[in-house]
Design a protein around this motif. Structure first.
Motif, PDB file in Angstrom:
ATOM      1  N   LEU A   6      -7.485   8.186  -3.190  1.00 24.87           N
ATOM      2  CA  LEU A   6      -6.342   7.357  -2.846  1.00 24.87           C
ATOM      3  C   LEU A   6      -6.475   6.819  -1.416  1.00 24.87           C
ATOM      4  N   VAL A   7      -6.833   7.745  -0.526  1.00 25.20           N
ATOM      5  CA  VAL A   7      -6.969   7.365   0.894  1.00 25.20           C
ATOM      6  C   VAL A   7      -8.091   6.352   1.043  1.00 25.20           C
ATOM      7  N   ALA A   9      -9.226   4.335  -1.194  1.00 26.04           N
ATOM      8  CA  ALA A   9      -8.790   3.063  -1.769  1.00 26.04           C
ATOM      9  C   ALA A   9      -7.907   2.314  -0.782  1.00 26.04           C
ATOM     10  N   ALA A  10      -7.005   3.063  -0.128  1.00 27.23           N
ATOM     11  CA  ALA A  10      -6.088   2.447   0.826  1.00 27.23           C
ATOM     12  C   ALA A  10      -6.859   1.872   2.007  1.00 27.23           C
ATOM     13  N   LEU A  11      -7.843   2.651   2.502  1.00 24.22           N
ATOM     14  CA  LEU A  11      -8.624   2.194   3.641  1.00 24.22           C
ATOM     15  C   LEU A  11      -9.435   0.954   3.264  1.00 24.22           C
ATOM     16  N   LEU A  13      -8.551  -1.097   1.068  1.00 18.69           N
ATOM     17  CA  LEU A  13      -7.589  -2.161   0.827  1.00 18.69           C
ATOM     18  C   LEU A  13      -7.173  -2.853   2.126  1.00 18.69           C
ATOM     19  N   LEU A  14      -7.262  -2.112   3.226  1.00 18.29           N
ATOM     20  CA  LEU A  14      -6.715  -2.606   4.500  1.00 18.29           C
ATOM     21  C   LEU A  14      -7.265  -3.968   4.912  1.00 18.29           C
ATOM     22  N   ALA A  17      -6.107  -6.536   2.533  1.00 17.23           N
ATOM     23  CA  ALA A  17      -4.688  -6.797   2.734  1.00 17.23           C
ATOM     24  C   ALA A  17      -4.495  -7.732   3.914  1.00 17.23           C
ATOM     25  N   MET A  24      -4.046 -13.215  10.334  1.00 15.37           N
ATOM     26  CA  MET A  24      -3.144 -12.674  11.353  1.00 15.37           C
ATOM     27  C   MET A  24      -2.100 -13.730  11.729  1.00 15.37           C
TER      28      MET A  24
END
Lengths: 190, 254
Positions: A6-7, A9-11, A13-14, A17, A24
């Motif tokens: 999960l972590v 995947a989140a990293l 994704l950053l 994202a 920005m």
């Protein structure tokens, strides 16, 4: 394991994202708000600068200056008071020393006078004693002379009596007298 | 899983008009509103701090005096006695940045120092001021002596002069990007860890274990707040002291 996946995947994704969210917002210079904020920011900054430099900072500066002045004035007062106290201490020490010197001088004076009086007294007493001794010696001398004068008479009489008793004769007084005189002379007594 | 909640780490930097329709008509953003609040707080600190005029200061007065003396000492020690002239400017700059950084840490607020446009504007203002001071103090000799120090071998001029010019021009770049990047990084990290918490707590795969594990990112964020407080103060200090150093160079030429 699920957590790690999960972590991860989140990293992963950053960055996606970040790109997904139209990049920005800070770099979106097409947005007129980005430049408008700088214009407003410049106005606010200039106003803040003017208010701080003309109004707010001098107030704090004045408070600090007042404190400095008060503290230095208080320190000056304290220094003056200390100088006065030091002078008073010097005065006190001087006075004490002077008083001590005076007291010592008067003590020495009194001792001196007492010594002189005692010396004078003993001198008169000595003189009196001397006179008495002299008088006594003179009377002793007189008594002795008188006794010595009588000695010849007593010796002659004694010699006459002794001769008279022993021999029953009346001695020649002139001979006895010369004999006594010779004997007394031999003993050194006249 | 992760699709339940996407991480929008950069949405927090989006500018929106503030103060209703009036603000929108003049393009007044929430960033400018925070600038106003920061300015108001700085002025209030000094005004209410200085008001008691006590010889033995209370807490607020001590804070105001500390702020004053901190920047004043920084100016005098870095620039020298001439530094007193620049004291109000450095003070404004320091508190504008510091208040922006600190206010940005409050929930629902906005960090105007996380916008490169703002930090670049500040840095360009600093470098223009520094150049102006240098030219006004030393005239044109500033350009000849600053970019090519007297006594240096003439042969090295083709190397020294470009290097000096590049280093001079890179000052505003490094000044603005340092502050901008620090602020953005901190706030992105907050957002990312907070998103982890939401994702973990709501994860169907983890079930009841999710909310328990979700405590981890929250704890990390708590620690991060302390770290970001340090960064907020440190970056404001760095911005102010670098300005002082540049001003020193302008006044004394190296």
């Amino acid at each position: 394991m699920t957590v790690i996946r999960l972590v991860a995947a989140a990293l992963l994704l950053l960055p996606t994202a970040a790109i997904a969210a139209e990049g920005m917002p800070q770099l979106d210079f097409a947005n007129k708000l980005t430049t408008a904020q700088v214009v407003w920011g410049a106005i606010i900054f200039v106003v803040l600068y003017l208010l701080l430099s003309r109004w707010a900072l001098p107030q704090v500066g004045a408070v600090l200056a007042t404190r400095e002045a008060t503290i230095s004035a208080d320190l000056d007062t304290a220094r003056a008071a200390k100088a006065k106290a030091d002078a008073a201490i010097v005065d006190l020490t001087d006075a004490t020393q002077r008083a001590r010197a005076e007291a010592q001088a008067s003590i020495a004076n009194a001792i001196d006078q007492a010594k002189q009086a005692a010396a004078a007294q003993s001198a008169t007493a000595n003189a009196k004693l001397e006179a008495q001794i002299t008088a006594a010696e003179q009377s002793i001398g007189a008594a002795r002379t008188a006794a010595m004068g009588a000695l010849r008479e007593v010796a002659t009489d004694t010699a006459n009596t002794v001769i008279n008793r022993l021999t029953g004769l009346t001695p020649n007084s002139a001979r006895v007298d010369s004999a006594v005189g010779a004997l007394l002379a031999a003993r050194g007594q006249t | 899983m992760a699709a339940e909640h996407t991480i929008d780490a950069l949405g927090q930097f989006k500018l929106t008009p503030a103060l209703g329709a009036l603000g929108a008509s003049v393009n007044f953003t929430q960033s400018n509103l925070m600038m106003l609040i920061a300015s108001g707080l700085t002025l209030a600190l000094l005004y209410f701090g200085a008001r008691p005029r006590a010889i033995v200061p209370g807490r607020l007065q001590a804070a105001a005096e500390m702020a004053y003396n901190f920047i004043h000492d920084m100016c005098v020690s870095q620039i020298g006695e001439e530094g007193k002239r620049f004291f109000p400017f450095v003070f404004t700059l320091f508190f504008f940045v510091l208040m922006g950084n600190l206010l940005g840490l409050l929930p629902y607020s906005f960090t105007y120092t996380s916008h490169i446009a703002v930090t670049a504007a500040l840095a360009i203002m600093v470098i223009v001021l520094v150049t102006l001071v240098a030219v006004l103090t030393h005239g044109t000799t500033f350009f000849t002596t600053y970019f090519f120090p007297p006594g240096a071998p003439k042969l090295l001029a083709p190397i020294i002069i470009p290097v000096e010019i590049i280093s001079y021009l890179s000052r505003p770049v490094s000044l603005s990007i340092r502050l901008f990047a620090n602020m953005v990084a901190g706030h992105v990290m907050f957002e990312v860890f907070a998103s982890f918490t939401v994702m973990l707590a709501g994860s169907a795969a983890l079930g009841h274990l999710g909310p328990v594990i979700a405590i981890g990112p929250v704890a990390l964020n708590v620690i991060l707040v302390g770290f970001e407080l340090l960064v907020a103060c440190l970056q404001a200090y760095v911005f102010a002291i670098l300005t002082c150093i540049y001003l020193h160079d302008a006044v004394h030429l190296h």
